[in-house]
Design a protein around this motif. Structure first.
Motif, short mmCIF file in Angstrom:
data_model
loop_
_atom_site.label_atom_id
_atom_site.label_comp_id
_atom_site.label_asym_id
_atom_site.label_seq_id
_atom_site.Cartn_x
_atom_site.Cartn_y
_atom_site.Cartn_z
N THR A 1 0.81 -1.23 0.00
CA THR A 1 0.00 0.00 0.00
C THR A 1 0.84 1.28 0.00
N ARG A 2 2.16 1.14 0.20
CA ARG A 2 2.96 2.36 0.31
C ARG A 2 4.05 2.44 -0.76
N VAL A 3 4.02 1.48 -1.69
CA VAL A 3 5.11 1.40 -2.66
C VAL A 3 4.69 2.05 -3.98
N ARG A 4 5.70 2.55 -4.70
CA ARG A 4 5.40 3.19 -5.97
C ARG A 4 6.59 3.04 -6.92
N LYS A 5 6.30 2.86 -8.21
CA LYS A 5 7.38 2.83 -9.22
C LYS A 5 7.76 4.26 -9.51
N MET A 6 9.04 4.61 -9.29
CA MET A 6 9.43 6.01 -9.34
C MET A 6 10.38 6.36 -10.48
N HIS A 7 10.80 5.38 -11.27
CA HIS A 7 11.67 5.67 -12.40
C HIS A 7 11.27 4.73 -13.53
N SER A 8 11.31 5.24 -14.77
CA SER A 8 10.82 4.42 -15.87
C SER A 8 11.71 3.21 -16.13
N SER A 9 13.00 3.31 -15.79
CA SER A 9 13.87 2.21 -16.20
C SER A 9 14.90 1.74 -15.18
N TYR A 10 15.15 2.52 -14.14
CA TYR A 10 16.11 2.09 -13.11
C TYR A 10 15.71 0.75 -12.51
N ILE B 1 6.94 5.16 -0.10
CA ILE B 1 6.70 6.60 -0.03
C ILE B 1 6.12 6.97 1.33
N GLY B 2 6.75 7.93 1.98
CA GLY B 2 6.21 8.44 3.24
C GLY B 2 6.45 7.51 4.42
N ASP B 3 7.28 6.52 4.24
CA ASP B 3 7.59 5.59 5.34
C ASP B 3 8.88 4.86 4.95
N THR B 4 9.32 3.93 5.78
CA THR B 4 10.49 3.12 5.41
C THR B 4 9.98 1.77 4.92
N TYR C 1 10.80 10.65 3.81
CA TYR C 1 10.97 11.47 2.59
C TYR C 1 12.45 11.74 2.38
N LEU C 2 13.07 10.99 1.47
CA LEU C 2 14.48 11.20 1.19
C LEU C 2 14.70 11.19 -0.32
N VAL C 3 14.60 12.35 -0.93
CA VAL C 3 14.97 12.45 -2.33
C VAL C 3 16.20 13.35 -2.36
N TYR C 4 17.34 12.72 -2.39
CA TYR C 4 18.58 13.50 -2.31
C TYR C 4 18.86 14.20 -3.63
N GLN C 5 19.50 15.35 -3.53
CA GLN C 5 19.77 16.14 -4.72
C GLN C 5 21.20 15.92 -5.17
N LYS D 1 29.12 8.06 -3.45
CA LYS D 1 30.37 7.40 -3.82
C LYS D 1 30.58 6.16 -2.94
N LYS D 2 30.07 6.24 -1.72
CA LYS D 2 30.29 5.12 -0.79
C LYS D 2 29.14 4.13 -0.78
N VAL D 3 27.92 4.66 -0.90
CA VAL D 3 26.73 3.82 -0.77
C VAL D 3 26.08 3.70 -2.14
N HIS D 4 25.86 2.50 -2.60
CA HIS D 4 25.31 2.33 -3.94
C HIS D 4 23.88 2.82 -4.02
N LYS D 5 23.64 3.60 -5.04
CA LYS D 5 22.34 4.22 -5.23
C LYS D 5 21.27 3.16 -5.49
#
Lengths: 650, 461
Positions: free
Chosen positions: B258-267, B274-277, B442-446, B457-461
């Motif tokens: 109920t809290r998951v969402r596809k956020m990139h077309s191809s990644y 979203i809104g939780d862990t 909410y963590l969308v890093y810039q 560089k240290k933690v894989h995206k």
């Protein structure tokens, strides 16, 4: 103990008929059936990469990266429903692949997180031009195909590649080379390191467009392979639309001997390395075939031949080195018995190498055992102690005439290593395994991968076919440079010395040379020699090689003509011009303290100098006199008078 | 007949093949104005033109030949490809959990489809074992193809069929269920199954792949291993989506349906909570919990299957200047429920008010969700919000728009009584509305920010 590894090495070397390359003649190559073909890779000079809009040709250092990504590769089925042999081998090695990414040169496409964008049309155009020059039959529709690479060199696990033309030919001075095909493909990652189960790549080069020209195996000796390679590169460069410099052109050389197999020597960076590499490879195969006969004469049945093994638990001195390089949890020392293989592990394969290396190389690549990864019963330099040997042999219930390999490994690697050893030995009973080999600077090669076949091809489901209309091809055809062989013949007709052709073609200086001749009237043989001797020498001395814009030479010769200088003055000026390409020609002359002196004035000095040379001499050697006078006059004469004419006058 | 012999060819290209009597899979020699070509004729994708014939040449490459350049063509042999994933008996290991894999048409294991030129899935346990033998170390697997549709074609019918199939398996005593699914609408299905299958005693794990399994770098095999591990061994008895955590082949994340969402077309790492862990991390060997509270695995079979869905519910994605006739048209066409996706805290412009009133008067159930995805609808902050509530739009908390659509459809399948609908919508079944939004929800890093770059560089995206 009667068996002597050193003696055996020498004996097998003799039996293989190996001779150093400088002593080899065509009949030697004919005797063993030398056969070779080329796959010449050439990066294209485009602004962007092939399937995305990242810039091409920007490189970064190993340690300079913004992010890392980890992948593991799995084999998949080919279009025809087969697994590819290389794919399965790579899967056995269970490598963790790390990609180091630089934001500037890699987008989500490089790391396979986004599908491809349309094929770079600039690259396609160049590839078609070169295909036309190579007299290939151009396809009607370009189909992007995936060629599997499970070594990790491409993050997708495949290279996107497409055929542009098939069945062509390239004329060399004495022979025509038949071409199988030309494809356009994306370049791979550059390897940073490969240790144990971890291989690291960087992605700067990944995705740059390149072409691959594939020849038939028509070459009959090592020098001819090099010449063929040079001509293909000359042709590519004649368009002026390909990259030059380190790594921009690389070739894979396919070699076999009679009864041998196609072995591909990968990534040869310099054409001048080709002769030694192909020479050694053809003899390696020839020698391994002699070894096969030697084994079969012993009556070994390859269908029932099996190794046996045991763990060595005693702490032995010799094992220290093996244990030092071994990695993993629970390292064991394993001894493997090779029935009836005595004489093989010290059997000559390449200068300084034996069949042991064939096994050791595979242990490194397939089982990920770092070298030194094995010790055998046939060590040439540091033989194992007899008492140790007999001890281990006893444990293995080995018979007389058996050979022994000891390695150290842990966990799954032990199983892979045992399989690898047995597999390679059984191959020795059959012939030469088809494989790709990596070239070393000493002219020898090491195992790299099992040779992939057509089974690794798969249609790219992410791209649509690209039709090539006749009008488009015709347009490209109309702007082609002339054939290399025609240029070769022109140079010959002009009397340009042959030793400068390679330089002129490899720097693609022919068009400039023709332009200089056309605009200044300089003698072709003179400008040819000037480029191939004076310019080459100055370039060799200079530190800005590769940065010098050759077109300055046109302005230089025009300047000399306008100022009514003799063209030979260029020889004096080139060194400074190379150093300071932006300097005015007048300033260069001033810095050289060059003075304009009238022709008559120079000629007028001759009688005085002749007299001076003759002073106090009873007899005068005319030649010596002339040379001496020339020497005295040269500095002021150059540029002011034609030196040959001056010599005549003296 | 022609269809088999000339697979995929049409129009002019078909005529050429017929004229020279060359079949698909026939080896051929083609003379053209551009020279001679030799190879095996391949089927042609349906959407490609009728001006080219595709052949596979000896080196394994495919090329197209322009039929307008062909001067002659001759069939010299015939060799049909036998494309089959090697099938091996999936071994049964005593002591390992029983897991059922439902196939819906996703790309877990796939092969080439010449009709579309894309890939189609292959599926049986034997095929899966042939492709991913590691699965046998994780569980005892049984598979069932419930239907075969692409992700974008998944809909109410499929949700209901899946819910019923899940009920049946639980009845039979399964230890965990994995559903192979295309990724586009994985989160819609995740929400639907959460509402339809309540009080689950075992994990139900939805999994897909962002790279089809016909490529060596596919995430399919690893996703499947992660999903099987979660279904067979995890303690979390909820509907979950299991997909890559980072884009690297490292670990998967288990997200609440109920809290998951596809956020990139191809990644590969496209699915995010979203809104939780997320619930937990999963690798080949273990489950590493992130959330402490979740529904635990039980030994009973007391699942409640509620397979309802109303197909007259729609979504309205608001844009500035939207005209009221859009809403009127929906009402006119008989839509009973409308999920608004509003700007900011949950707003639409005033021009829509009369239309909203008209819809309300007709008994249309309207709820407000957010284009921002993160955060709560707050309709008390501004007048517009208060106005809209007065006109019948109900704020749906921090429910994701797609989840709200699924939930309203599911509710209207059961009742249309306004009070019940509102109560059911706002009573969370499994965190589709949460009472609090944790700070790390909410963590969308810039990218480009030095600290972020250092981290990446240290933690894989």
């Amino acid at each position: 103990m009667s068996f002597n590894p050193r003696y055996n090495y020498g004996k097998s070397l003799k039996e293989s008929g190996w001779i150093p390359r400088r002593k080899a003649k065509q009949q030697d190559y004919n005797r063993i059936g030398f056969m070779s073909g080329l796959e010449v890779h050439q990066q294209l000079l485009t602004k962007e990469k092939m399937f995305c809009h990242c810039p091409a040709g920007i490189f970064n250092h190993h340690d300079d990266f913004d992010a890392e990504i980890i992948r593991h590769m799995r084999p998949t089925l080919s279009e025809l429903g087969e697994y590819d042999g290389t794919a399965l081998m790579e899967f056995r090695t269970r490598k963790e692949i790390v990609y180091r990414i630089k934001n500037e040169t890699a987008c989500t496409y490089e790391v396979d997180d986004t599908p491809p964008f349309p094929l770079n049309s600039e690259a396609l155009g160049i590839a078609i031009e070169i295909s036309l020059l190579s007299k290939l039959n151009i396809v009607g529709e370009v189909h992007i195909t995936r060629k599997q690479y499970l070594d990790g060199s491409i993050p997708t696990g495949f290279q996107r590649t497409a055929i542009i033309g098939v069945e062509g030919e390239l004329a060399m001075p004495k022979k025509k080379i038949r071409l199988i095909q030309l494809s356009i493909e994306e370049d791979s990652c550059r390897e940073i390191s490969d240790i144990g189960h971890r291989r690291i790549y960087k992605t700067d080069r990944l995705g740059m467009p390149l072409i691959e020209t594939v020849t038939y195996p028509d070459f009959v000796n090592p020098d001819e392979v090099m010449e063929g390679c040079d001509y293909i590169r000359f042709l590519n460069r004649s368009t002026g639309k390909v990259r030059t410099g380190m790594g921009a052109g690389r070739q894979d050389v396919n070699v076999s001997c009679r009864g041998g197999s196609r072995v591909e020597i990968k990534g040869v960076a310099h054409t001048k390395w080709i002769p030694e590499l192909t020479h050694n490879e053809v003899f390696r195969q020839w020698s391994l075939l002699r070894m096969r006969d030697f084994l079969l004469e012993k009556g070994i049945d390859k269908n029932n031949w099996k190794t046996s093994n045991c763990e060595i638990t005693e702490n032995l001195d010799f094992s220290k080195e093996l244990l030092k390089t071994a990695s993993g949890k629970g390292i064991k020392l394993i001894a493997v018995n090779l029935p009836a293989f005595e004489g093989c592990l010290s059997w000559f394969t390449q200068p300084g190498k034996t069949f042991k290396n064939e096994i050791s190389d595979r242990l490194k690549v397939i089982a990920c055992l770092e070298k030194p990864n094995c010790i055998t019963s046939e060590e040439i330099d540091n033989p194992l102690d007899d008492s140790i040997l007999s001890n281990v042999r006893e444990q293995l219930s080995a018979k007389e005439g058996d050979a022994l390999i000891i390695f150290a490994a842990a966990g799954e690697d032990i199983k892979t290593a045992l399989e690898t050893i047995e597999e390679r030995c059984i191959m020795a009973l059959e012939g030469i395994p088809e494989e790709t080999r990596k070239s070393l600077s000493d002219g020898t090669t090491i195992f790299e991968r099992v040779l992939p076949g057509a089974d690794r091809m798969y249609p790219d489901t992410d791209t649509a076919p690209i039709p090539l209309e006749d009008e488009y091809i015709k347009k490209l055809e109309s702007q082609l440079p002339e054939d290399i062989i025609d240029r070769y013949n022109k140079l010959k007709d002009w009397g340009v010395p042959e030793d400068v052709y390679t330089y002129i073609f490899s720097r693609n200086l022919f068009p400039l040379m023709e332009e200089i001749i056309g605009k200044t009237g300089v003698k072709p043989s003179y400008i040819g020699a000037f480029l191939g001797h004076e310019l080459k020498f100055a370039e060799g001395q200079s530190k800005n090689e590769g940065e010098f814009n050759y077109r300055i030479l046109l302005r230089l010769f025009e300047f000399l003509k306008e100022q009514d200088y003799d063209f030979a003055l260029a020889e004096v000026m080139i060194k400074d011009l190379m150093k300071h390409p932006k300097m005015e020609f007048e300033s260069i002359l001033a810095s050289l303290r060059h003075k304009r002196v009238g022709r008559d004035e120079i000629l007028a000095r001759i009688p005085f100098l002749k007299q001076k040379f003759a002073e106090g001499k009873k007899e005068i050697d005319e030649l010596k006199q002339r040379n001496w006078v020339m020497g005295q006059l040269k500095a002021s004469a150059i540029g002011n008078i034609d030196l040959q004419e001056l010599s005549k006058e003296i | 007949m022609d269809k088999d012999i000339f697979q995929g060819y049409k129009g002019d290209a078909l005529e050429v093949l017929k004229k020279y009597q060359v079949r698909v899979w026939g080896t051929t020699r083609v003379e053209t104005t551009r020279g001679t070509f030799e190879g095996t004729v391949l089927p042609r994708a349906e959407n490609d033109d009728d001006k080219h014939i595709v052949i596979k040449i000896i080196t394994g490459y495919n090329i197209g030949i322009d039929i307008r350049n062909i001067t002659s063509m001759k069939e010299t042999g015939y060799k049909k490809a036998n494309y089959k994933i090697p099938e091996k008996q999936f071994p049964v290991t005593p002591g390992l959990p029983k897991v059922k894999l439902f196939g819906t048409g996703g790309t877990i294991a796939s092969r080439l489809d010449y009709r579309t030129g894309a890939v189609i899935p292959a599926f049986s346990p034997g095929e899966l074992y042939g492709a991913v033998p590691e699965l046998a170390d994780i569980c005892n697997l049984d598979t069932e193809k419930v239907f075969a549709v692409f992700s974008e074609n998944m809909g109410p019918k499929q949700y209901i069929a899946l819910a019923k199939a899940i009920g049946k398996e639980i009845e039979k005593g399964i230890d965990g269920i994995v559903i192979g699914h295309g990724t586009d609408t994985l989160h819609h299905t995740g929400a639907a199954l959460t509402f339809m299958c309540q009080n689950l005693p075992v994990p139900v794990v939805l999994v897909g792949s962002q790279r089809s399994s016909d490529r060596p770098s596919s995430d399919a095999a690893l996703n499947l291993m992660h999903a099987m591990r979660a279904a067979g061994h995890s303690d979390i008895a909820e509907v979950q989506v299991c997909m890559f955590g980072p884009t690297s082949d490292e670990y998967g994340l288990l997200h609440k349906g109920t809290r998951v969402r596809k956020m990139h077309s191809s990644y590969r790492s496209t699915f995010r909570t979203i809104g939780d862990t997320p619930l937990a991390r999963v690798n080949r060997n273990e489950i590493l919990p992130i959330k402490k509270n979740y529904n635990k695995r039980r030994n009973d079979k007391n699942v409640k299957i509620l397979p309802y869905f109303h197909d007259k519910v729609s979504m309205l994605y608001y844009y500035p200047g939207m005209s009221p006739d859009v809403l009127d048209a929906m009402v006119e066409k008989g839509y009973k429920g409308i999920i608004f996706v509003g700007t900011g805290l949950g707003h639409v412009n005033k021009e829509l008010y009369p239309a909203i009133e008209r819809a309300h008067a007709k008994g249309v159930h309207m709820f407000m969700t957010l284009q921002t995805l993160w955060g709560y609808v707050h309709m008390f902050v501004y007048d517009t919000g208060r106005d809209m509530m007065a006109k019948g739009i109900i704020p749906a908390g921090n429910m994701l728009p797609e989840v709200a659509w699924v939930k309203l459809s599911w509710i209207l399948g059961q009742t249309e009584e306004p009070g019940d609908v509102k109560r059911m919508m706002l009573t969370p079944i499994n965190d589709e509305i949460t009472l609090r939004e944790p700070y790390n929800g909410y963590l969308v890093y810039q990218g480009g920010v030095p600290e972020v770059e250092e981290f990446i560089k240290k933690v894989h995206k």
